[in-house]
Design a protein around this motif. Structure first.
Motif, PDB file in Angstrom:
ATOM      1  N   HIS A 141       0.848  -1.186   0.000  1.00  9.44           N
ATOM      2  CA  HIS A 141       0.000   0.000   0.000  1.00  9.44           C
ATOM      3  C   HIS A 141       0.887   1.239   0.000  1.00  9.44           C
ATOM      4  N   LEU A 142       0.903   1.939  -1.130  1.00  9.96           N
ATOM      5  CA  LEU A 142       1.703   3.141  -1.278  1.00  9.96           C
ATOM      6  C   LEU A 142       0.825   4.291  -1.737  1.00  9.96           C
ATOM      7  N   ASP A 143       1.284   5.481  -1.452  1.00  8.62           N
ATOM      8  CA  ASP A 143       0.580   6.689  -1.875  1.00  8.62           C
ATOM      9  C   ASP A 143       0.968   6.981  -3.323  1.00  8.62           C
ATOM     10  N   THR A 144       0.073   6.686  -4.258  1.00  6.87           N
ATOM     11  CA  THR A 144       0.392   6.882  -5.671  1.00  6.87           C
ATOM     12  C   THR A 144       0.623   8.352  -6.004  1.00  6.87           C
ATOM     13  N   ALA A 145      -0.034   9.242  -5.298  1.00  7.75           N
ATOM     14  CA  ALA A 145       0.175  10.674  -5.536  1.00  7.75           C
ATOM     15  C   ALA A 145       1.600  11.070  -5.155  1.00  7.75           C
ATOM     16  N   GLU A 146       2.099  10.493  -4.069  1.00  3.91           N
ATOM     17  CA  GLU A 146       3.479  10.771  -3.660  1.00  3.91           C
ATOM     18  C   GLU A 146       4.468  10.217  -4.673  1.00  3.91           C
ATOM     19  N   LEU A 147       4.219   9.006  -5.156  1.00  9.80           N
ATOM     20  CA  LEU A 147       5.125   8.385  -6.128  1.00  9.80           C
ATOM     21  C   LEU A 147       5.153   9.145  -7.443  1.00  9.80           C
ATOM     22  N   ALA A 148       4.060   9.808  -7.775  1.00  4.22           N
ATOM     23  CA  ALA A 148       3.979  10.524  -9.049  1.00  4.22           C
ATOM     24  C   ALA A 148       4.993  11.655  -9.145  1.00  4.22           C
ATOM     25  N   ARG A 155      12.083   5.784  -9.729  1.00  2.00           N
ATOM     26  CA  ARG A 155      10.958   6.223  -8.901  1.00  2.00           C
ATOM     27  C   ARG A 155      10.983   5.590  -7.510  1.00  2.00           C
ATOM     28  N   TRP A 159      11.944   7.222  -3.809  1.00  2.00           N
ATOM     29  CA  TRP A 159      10.978   7.186  -2.708  1.00  2.00           C
ATOM     30  C   TRP A 159      11.598   6.555  -1.463  1.00  2.00           C
TER      31      TRP A 159
END
Length: 201
Positions: A141-148, A155, A159
Protein backbone atom coordinates in the motif's frame (compact mmCIF):
# COMPACT_ATOMS: atom_id res chain seq x y z
CA UNK A 1 46.92 -9.57 -17.24
CA UNK A 2 46.28 -6.98 -19.95
CA UNK A 3 44.76 -3.54 -19.36
CA UNK A 4 41.21 -4.64 -20.18
CA UNK A 5 41.48 -7.43 -17.62
CA UNK A 6 42.96 -5.13 -14.97
CA UNK A 7 40.24 -2.52 -15.41
CA UNK A 8 37.53 -5.20 -15.40
CA UNK A 9 38.82 -6.58 -12.11
CA UNK A 10 39.10 -3.05 -10.69
CA UNK A 11 35.45 -2.14 -11.24
CA UNK A 12 34.24 -5.54 -10.06
CA UNK A 13 36.47 -5.33 -6.97
CA UNK A 14 35.09 -1.89 -6.11
CA UNK A 15 31.50 -3.19 -6.12
CA UNK A 16 32.40 -6.41 -4.29
CA UNK A 17 34.26 -4.48 -1.58
CA UNK A 18 31.27 -2.20 -1.03
CA UNK A 19 28.83 -5.10 -0.75
CA UNK A 20 31.06 -7.08 1.59
CA UNK A 21 32.05 -4.20 3.84
CA UNK A 22 35.73 -4.39 2.90
CA UNK A 23 36.25 -0.65 3.22
CA UNK A 24 40.05 -0.58 3.07
CA UNK A 25 39.95 -2.46 -0.23
CA UNK A 26 37.14 -0.23 -1.45
CA UNK A 27 39.06 2.97 -0.67
CA UNK A 28 42.15 1.65 -2.49
CA UNK A 29 40.16 1.46 -5.75
CA UNK A 30 39.87 5.26 -6.10
CA UNK A 31 42.38 7.86 -7.20
CA UNK A 32 43.10 10.74 -4.83
CA UNK A 33 41.23 13.13 -7.17
CA UNK A 34 38.25 10.84 -7.79
CA UNK A 35 34.67 12.05 -8.14
CA UNK A 36 31.67 9.79 -7.51
CA UNK A 37 28.11 10.66 -8.50
CA UNK A 38 25.26 8.35 -7.59
CA UNK A 39 21.64 8.78 -6.57
CA UNK A 40 22.32 9.55 -2.91
CA UNK A 41 25.92 10.77 -2.99
CA UNK A 42 28.24 13.18 -4.80
CA UNK A 43 31.86 13.59 -3.69
CA UNK A 44 35.28 11.96 -3.59
CA UNK A 45 36.02 8.25 -3.43
CA UNK A 46 37.33 8.62 0.12
CA UNK A 47 34.11 10.37 1.18
CA UNK A 48 32.03 7.77 -0.63
CA UNK A 49 33.77 4.99 1.30
CA UNK A 50 33.16 6.74 4.62
CA UNK A 51 29.50 7.44 3.83
CA UNK A 52 29.01 3.85 2.69
CA UNK A 53 30.35 2.63 6.02
CA UNK A 54 27.95 4.97 7.84
CA UNK A 55 25.04 3.79 5.70
CA UNK A 56 25.80 0.14 6.50
CA UNK A 57 26.05 1.03 10.20
CA UNK A 58 22.45 2.27 10.02
CA UNK A 59 21.36 -1.03 8.51
CA UNK A 60 20.77 0.43 5.04
CA UNK A 61 22.49 -2.27 3.02
CA UNK A 62 22.04 -3.04 -0.67
CA UNK A 63 23.64 -5.69 -2.85
CA UNK A 64 24.62 -5.30 -6.49
CA UNK A 65 23.96 -7.93 -9.16
CA UNK A 66 26.55 -7.27 -11.83
CA UNK A 67 26.66 -7.89 -15.55
CA UNK A 68 29.83 -8.12 -17.64
CA UNK A 69 31.47 -4.70 -18.11
CA UNK A 70 32.59 -3.29 -21.43
CA UNK A 71 36.02 -1.64 -21.39
CA UNK A 72 37.61 0.83 -23.82
CA UNK A 73 41.33 1.53 -23.33
CA UNK A 74 43.30 4.43 -24.81
CA UNK A 75 46.84 4.63 -23.44
CA UNK A 76 46.71 5.13 -19.68
CA UNK A 77 42.98 5.84 -19.65
CA UNK A 78 40.08 3.46 -19.78
CA UNK A 79 36.31 3.80 -19.76
CA UNK A 80 34.25 0.93 -18.38
CA UNK A 81 30.49 0.55 -18.31
CA UNK A 82 29.07 -1.86 -15.75
CA UNK A 83 25.40 -2.93 -15.94
CA UNK A 84 23.96 -3.73 -12.53
CA UNK A 85 20.84 -4.13 -10.44
CA UNK A 86 20.76 -2.59 -6.95
CA UNK A 87 18.71 -4.81 -4.65
CA UNK A 88 17.19 -3.85 -1.30
CA UNK A 89 15.05 -5.96 1.04
CA UNK A 90 12.78 -3.40 2.73
CA UNK A 91 9.53 -3.03 4.63
CA UNK A 92 6.61 -1.04 3.22
CA UNK A 93 3.96 -0.28 5.83
CA UNK A 94 4.57 -3.59 7.56
CA UNK A 95 4.87 -5.65 4.37
CA UNK A 96 8.23 -7.14 3.32
CA UNK A 97 9.23 -6.10 -0.19
CA UNK A 98 12.07 -6.29 -2.70
CA UNK A 99 13.22 -3.12 -4.44
CA UNK A 100 15.32 -3.62 -7.59
CA UNK A 101 16.85 -0.66 -9.42
CA UNK A 102 18.41 -1.29 -12.84
CA UNK A 103 21.19 1.03 -13.93
CA UNK A 104 24.57 1.17 -15.59
CA UNK A 105 27.60 2.80 -14.04
CA UNK A 106 30.31 4.46 -16.08
CA UNK A 107 33.81 4.24 -14.65
CA UNK A 108 36.59 6.56 -15.73
CA UNK A 109 39.82 4.83 -14.80
CA UNK A 110 43.47 5.81 -15.08
CA UNK A 111 46.79 4.00 -14.83
CA UNK A 112 48.77 6.09 -12.37
CA UNK A 113 52.57 6.57 -12.45
CA UNK A 114 52.99 3.58 -10.11
CA UNK A 115 51.42 1.39 -12.80
CA UNK A 116 48.19 0.76 -10.85
CA UNK A 117 44.79 1.33 -12.42
CA UNK A 118 42.47 3.40 -10.21
CA UNK A 119 38.97 4.84 -10.53
CA UNK A 120 38.85 8.53 -11.42
CA UNK A 121 35.06 8.89 -11.62
CA UNK A 122 31.82 6.93 -11.41
CA UNK A 123 28.57 8.20 -12.90
CA UNK A 124 25.38 6.16 -12.78
CA UNK A 125 22.61 6.17 -15.39
CA UNK A 126 19.28 4.86 -14.10
CA UNK A 127 16.99 2.77 -16.29
CA UNK A 128 13.97 1.53 -14.32
CA UNK A 129 13.04 0.05 -10.96
CA UNK A 130 10.46 -2.28 -9.47
CA UNK A 131 8.97 -2.82 -6.02
CA UNK A 132 7.32 -6.18 -5.33
CA UNK A 133 6.05 -7.99 -2.22
CA UNK A 134 8.26 -10.84 -1.02
CA UNK A 135 5.33 -13.13 -0.15
CA UNK A 136 2.90 -13.96 -2.97
CA UNK A 137 -0.61 -12.80 -2.25
CA UNK A 138 0.41 -9.86 -0.08
CA UNK A 139 -0.26 -6.29 -1.18
CA UNK A 140 1.85 -3.16 -0.95
CA UNK A 141 0.00 0.00 0.00
CA UNK A 142 1.70 3.14 -1.28
CA UNK A 143 0.58 6.69 -1.87
CA UNK A 144 0.39 6.88 -5.67
CA UNK A 145 0.17 10.67 -5.54
CA UNK A 146 3.48 10.77 -3.66
CA UNK A 147 5.12 8.39 -6.13
CA UNK A 148 3.98 10.52 -9.05
CA UNK A 149 6.51 13.19 -8.02
CA UNK A 150 9.43 10.89 -8.81
CA UNK A 151 10.99 10.22 -12.20
CA UNK A 152 10.22 6.84 -13.81
CA UNK A 153 13.87 5.85 -14.23
CA UNK A 154 14.37 5.63 -10.46
CA UNK A 155 10.96 6.22 -8.90
CA UNK A 156 10.95 3.61 -6.14
CA UNK A 157 14.63 4.09 -5.37
CA UNK A 158 14.02 7.83 -4.89
CA UNK A 159 10.98 7.19 -2.71
CA UNK A 160 12.86 4.72 -0.51
CA UNK A 161 16.07 6.72 -0.11
CA UNK A 162 14.17 9.90 0.71
CA UNK A 163 12.21 7.97 3.31
CA UNK A 164 15.49 6.72 4.80
CA UNK A 165 16.91 10.22 5.09
CA UNK A 166 19.04 10.33 1.94
CA UNK A 167 17.47 13.21 0.00
CA UNK A 168 17.67 13.05 -3.78
CA UNK A 169 17.50 16.15 -5.96
CA UNK A 170 15.89 14.32 -8.89
CA UNK A 171 18.66 15.46 -11.25
CA UNK A 172 20.45 12.15 -11.79
CA UNK A 173 20.94 10.73 -15.25
CA UNK A 174 18.21 8.40 -16.45
CA UNK A 175 16.89 6.88 -19.64
CA UNK A 176 13.76 9.01 -19.29
CA UNK A 177 15.99 11.94 -20.36
CA UNK A 178 17.76 10.55 -23.46
CA UNK A 179 19.32 13.86 -24.53
CA UNK A 180 21.23 14.20 -21.26
CA UNK A 181 22.32 10.56 -21.45
CA UNK A 182 23.61 11.03 -25.00
CA UNK A 183 25.61 14.07 -23.86
CA UNK A 184 27.05 12.01 -21.00
CA UNK A 185 28.34 9.41 -23.44
CA UNK A 186 29.89 12.12 -25.61
CA UNK A 187 31.59 13.58 -22.54
CA UNK A 188 32.94 10.22 -21.40
CA UNK A 189 34.46 9.33 -24.75
CA UNK A 190 35.89 12.84 -25.13
CA UNK A 191 37.65 12.34 -21.78
CA UNK A 192 38.91 8.94 -22.89
CA UNK A 193 40.60 10.36 -25.97
CA UNK A 194 42.26 13.35 -24.31
CA UNK A 195 46.04 13.32 -24.19
CA UNK A 196 47.75 12.72 -20.81
CA UNK A 197 49.14 16.28 -20.88
CA UNK A 198 45.68 17.86 -21.04
CA UNK A 199 45.36 20.29 -18.08
CA UNK A 200 41.87 18.95 -17.35
CA UNK A 201 43.20 15.41 -16.91
Amino acid sequence: MDSVGEVTQLVLRERQSRDRGWYTRMAACYSADSHIRMSWFTGSGAEFTARTREMAGRGDIAVHRLGPPTVHVVGDRALAELPLIIEWRIEVNGVEADLASSCRSQYRTRRDPDGVWRIVAITSIYEKDTLTPVLPGTTLHLDTAELAHYRPSYRFLSWFLNRQGYPLDGDDLGDDQPERVAEQYRSEFAWLHQTPTDPAA
